[in-house]
Write a protein that holds these residues in place. Structure first.
Motif, PDB file in Angstrom:
ATOM      1  N   SER A 287       0.708  14.686   0.699  1.00 55.16           N
ATOM      2  CA  SER A 287       0.683  15.902   1.073  1.00 55.16           C
ATOM      3  C   SER A 287       1.981  16.406   1.594  1.00 55.16           C
ATOM      4  O   SER A 287       2.355  17.679   1.772  1.00 55.16           O
TER       5      SER A 287
ATOM      6  N   ASP B 161       8.936   5.232   2.493  1.00 55.01           N
ATOM      7  CA  ASP B 161       8.199   4.438   1.517  1.00 55.01           C
ATOM      8  C   ASP B 161       8.329   5.079   0.037  1.00 55.01           C
ATOM      9  O   ASP B 161       8.514   6.171  -0.137  1.00 55.01           O
TER      10      ASP B 161
ATOM     11  N   HIS C   2      -2.825   4.628   8.377  1.00 58.75           N
ATOM     12  CA  HIS C   2      -1.591   4.097   7.950  1.00 58.75           C
ATOM     13  C   HIS C   2      -0.430   5.236   7.805  1.00 58.75           C
ATOM     14  O   HIS C   2      -0.569   6.221   7.589  1.00 58.75           O
TER      15      HIS C   2
ATOM     16  N   ALA D 191       3.737   5.592   6.361  1.00 56.04           N
ATOM     17  CA  ALA D 191       4.730   4.942   5.370  1.00 56.04           C
ATOM     18  C   ALA D 191       3.977   3.948   4.470  1.00 56.04           C
ATOM     19  O   ALA D 191       2.715   4.631   3.977  1.00 56.04           O
TER      20      ALA D 191
ATOM     21  N   LYS E 111      -3.873   1.381  -0.692  1.00 55.54           N
ATOM     22  CA  LYS E 111      -3.952   2.542  -1.274  1.00 55.54           C
ATOM     23  C   LYS E 111      -2.888   2.421  -2.559  1.00 55.54           C
ATOM     24  O   LYS E 111      -2.062   1.862  -2.427  1.00 55.54           O
TER      25      LYS E 111
END
Ligand SMILES: O=C(O)[C@H](O)[C@@H](O)[C@H](O)[C@H](O)COP(=O)(O)O
Length: 266
Positions: free
Chosen positions: A52, A80, A163, A165, A189
């Motif tokens: 987001s 990332d 979490h 990155a 994820k």
């Protein structure tokens, strides 16, 4: 703004009632850092995350920032990246390109995305090599306490599990001390294969902002920001503690709803 407070360790926590207000303040902050960095070093090296965050920096391509920011001095990196093709719907490069980079006049050769034609391991290795070259030429500054790159700004989002990155709770790469960029092939994820900056690199930045919205992140924000003691679930976000840099949390009211601060709901 509903609330802004500084913690004893120098962290700042900013909480906004409206997302629009958060986005404007974030754009102000980024453009001020860009100006200061261009003045001091002639360039601005910024690392983006996915998620987001990209829509929350949208004010940057509106007036006045679209005209006042010296885009020609910006160098773009990814904190990332998902190991997928650059035109894949899961690509953080594609997300940033469609939602931000294509709307501002950044020099294409200053955009440093990962090699999307190789394995996660090789992509991490290649990306670290690119960063090493740019540290050598001082496009990216270098930390005087570690030998790590010192990005002018690292922008992070946070997941509901804490979490940041692609550093997930209880994952062994949280302990990585030597590599600047590493990889995972088991991200909880999706997609599972990713490359990520390591904590020493994130914590060597001059400035780090963690931008978090929505009630699904409230518990993770509480665990990361408040003093909750040792017997709590592992929180990568809590491990974001820049050694010499400045850390600011940008939260909306929903994400801040479980913080231990009396004024937060004002
Ligand atoms: O590639 C990624 O998945 C991201 O870089 C990741 O670290 C993201 O910033 C958080 O998961 C928050 O994402 P949301 O803001 O979309 O929840």
């Amino acid at each position: 703004m509903a609330f802004s407070g500084a913690k004893e360790d120098g962290r700042e926590v900013k909480i906004y009632e409206y997302l629009d207000e958060l986005s404007t303040d974030l754009a102000d902050y980024i453009s001020e850092l860009s100006e200061a960095s261009v003045k001091e070093r002639g360039v601005f090296a910024i690392a983006l995350s996915g998620g987001s965050l990209i829509s929350l920096i949208r004010k940057l391509y509106e007036a006045p920032y679209s005209k006042t920011v010296d885009w020609s001095k910006w160098y773009i990196f990814w904190v990332d990246e998902r190991v997928v093709a650059k035109n894949h719907v899961d690509s953080n490069y594609k997300l940033a390109k469609d939602g931000f980079l294509s709307k501002v006049p950044i020099v294409p050769s200053h955009v440093h995305s990962i090699n999307d034609t190789v394995s996660a391991e090789k992509a991490a290795e290649d990306y670290e090599f690119v960063i090493r070259q740019l540290v050598r030429t001082r496009v990216i500054s270098v930390s005087d306490v570690s030998d790590c790159p010192k990005f002018d700004l690292i922008l992070l989002g946070m997941g509901p599990d804490g979490h940041i990155a692609s550093l997930f709770p209880d994952h062994p790469i949280l302990d990585e001390k030597d590599e600047w960029v590493t990889f995972v092939t088991d991200s909880p994820k999706p997609p599972p294969e990713r490359i990520t900056f390591t904590l020493p690199v994130i914590n060597s930045a001059s400035n780090v902002a963690v931008v978090v919205t929505g009630s699904s992140k409230a518990e993770a924000a509480h665990l990361a920001i408040d003093d909750v003691g040792p017997d709590v679930p592992s929180s990568p976000a809590k491990m974001v503690q820049p050694t010499k840099g400045k850390l600011i949390w940008y939260l909306d009211k929903a994400a801040a709803s479980k913080l231990d601060c009396t004024k937060c709901s004002e």
